[in-house]
Design a protein around this motif. Structure first.
Motif, mmCIF file in Angstrom:
data_model
loop_
_atom_site.group_PDB
_atom_site.id
_atom_site.type_symbol
_atom_site.label_atom_id
_atom_site.label_comp_id
_atom_site.label_asym_id
_atom_site.label_seq_id
_atom_site.Cartn_x
_atom_site.Cartn_y
_atom_site.Cartn_z
ATOM 1 N N ARG A 8 -3.058 0.228 -13.329
ATOM 2 C CA ARG A 8 -3.596 -1.047 -12.960
ATOM 3 C C ARG A 8 -3.345 -1.396 -11.457
ATOM 4 O O ARG A 8 -4.294 -1.960 -10.897
ATOM 5 N N PHE A 9 -2.267 -0.903 -10.899
ATOM 6 C CA PHE A 9 -2.201 -1.026 -9.429
ATOM 7 C C PHE A 9 -1.871 0.497 -8.773
ATOM 8 O O PHE A 9 -0.752 0.637 -8.370
ATOM 9 N N PRO A 10 -3.058 0.999 -8.567
ATOM 10 C CA PRO A 10 -2.727 2.529 -8.087
ATOM 11 C C PRO A 10 -2.428 2.672 -6.661
ATOM 12 O O PRO A 10 -2.513 1.644 -5.692
ATOM 13 N N ALA A 11 -1.578 3.881 -6.273
ATOM 14 C CA ALA A 11 -1.391 4.190 -4.760
ATOM 15 C C ALA A 11 -2.537 4.333 -4.105
ATOM 16 O O ALA A 11 -3.633 4.824 -4.513
ATOM 17 N N SER A 12 -2.503 3.999 -2.954
ATOM 18 C CA SER A 12 -3.581 4.197 -1.767
ATOM 19 C C SER A 12 -3.862 5.683 -1.889
ATOM 20 O O SER A 12 -2.998 6.672 -1.940
ATOM 21 N N ALA A 53 13.718 2.777 3.001
ATOM 22 C CA ALA A 53 12.915 3.532 1.775
ATOM 23 C C ALA A 53 12.055 2.935 1.313
ATOM 24 O O ALA A 53 12.147 1.610 0.889
ATOM 25 N N ARG A 54 10.829 3.391 0.739
ATOM 26 C CA ARG A 54 9.953 2.908 0.263
ATOM 27 C C ARG A 54 10.087 2.535 -1.148
ATOM 28 O O ARG A 54 10.642 3.494 -2.073
ATOM 29 N N PRO A 55 9.889 1.336 -2.030
ATOM 30 C CA PRO A 55 10.006 1.086 -3.156
ATOM 31 C C PRO A 55 9.185 2.065 -3.902
ATOM 32 O O PRO A 55 8.082 2.524 -3.569
ATOM 33 N N ILE A 56 9.724 2.211 -5.240
ATOM 34 C CA ILE A 56 8.789 3.245 -6.165
ATOM 35 C C ILE A 56 8.399 2.306 -7.230
ATOM 36 O O ILE A 56 8.975 1.477 -7.734
ATOM 37 N N ARG A 57 6.872 2.520 -7.157
ATOM 38 C CA ARG A 57 6.253 1.652 -8.242
ATOM 39 C C ARG A 57 6.285 2.151 -9.624
ATOM 40 O O ARG A 57 6.036 3.461 -9.695
ATOM 41 N N GLU A 95 0.919 -1.128 -0.129
ATOM 42 C CA GLU A 95 -0.002 -0.001 -0.132
ATOM 43 C C GLU A 95 0.952 1.090 -0.048
ATOM 44 O O GLU A 95 1.550 1.553 1.011
ATOM 45 N N LEU A 96 0.763 1.903 -0.890
ATOM 46 C CA LEU A 96 1.734 3.156 -1.077
ATOM 47 C C LEU A 96 0.641 4.227 -0.846
ATOM 48 O O LEU A 96 -0.195 5.086 -1.387
ATOM 49 N N ARG A 97 0.989 4.564 0.582
ATOM 50 C CA ARG A 97 0.102 5.592 1.309
ATOM 51 C C ARG A 97 0.783 7.025 0.806
ATOM 52 O O ARG A 97 1.758 7.225 0.576
ATOM 53 N N PRO A 98 -0.233 7.970 0.853
ATOM 54 C CA PRO A 98 0.009 9.158 0.126
ATOM 55 C C PRO A 98 0.732 10.554 1.145
ATOM 56 O O PRO A 98 0.991 11.576 0.645
#
Length: 94
Positions: free
Chosen positions: A64-68, A53-57, A3-6
């Motif tokens: 297709r796999f959006p950030a949260s 460090a959070r990976p970068i999508r 989950e890529l939180r904003p």
């Protein structure tokens, strides 16, 4: 899927999916580099795990796999309370 939180859950700083300044723990708690390094010494204040460090999508996968869009804010004793900020539909402050 990660989950890529904003936002930073401590200071509410925006952390878009391509940000190299996002830090996460294994529970996906998300912080900006400033809070992670200077306030928490790279240790999650929630679970005591490492903040890394959070990976970068890749942009090609974000459609297709959006950030949260779910913003998380928690009061931590080492942090000032975040001020409410207006947001658009994508969780980005103006």
């Amino acid at each position: 899927m990660l989950e890529l939180r904003p936002n930073c859950e401590s200071c509410d700083r925006d952390l878009p999916p391509h940000s190299g300044e996002a830090r996460i723990c294994t529970f996906e708690c998300t912080f900006c580099i400033d809070c992670a390094d200077s306030r928490f010494q790279s240790v999650c204040p929630n679970c005591e795990g490492d903040l890394v460090a959070r990976p970068i999508r890749p942009d090609s996968k974000l459609h297709r796999f959006p950030a949260s869009l779910r913003r998380v804010n928690k009061a931590h004793s080492a942090c000032p309370s975040p001020a409410p900020r207006p947001r658009d539909g994508w969780g980005v402050a103006h």
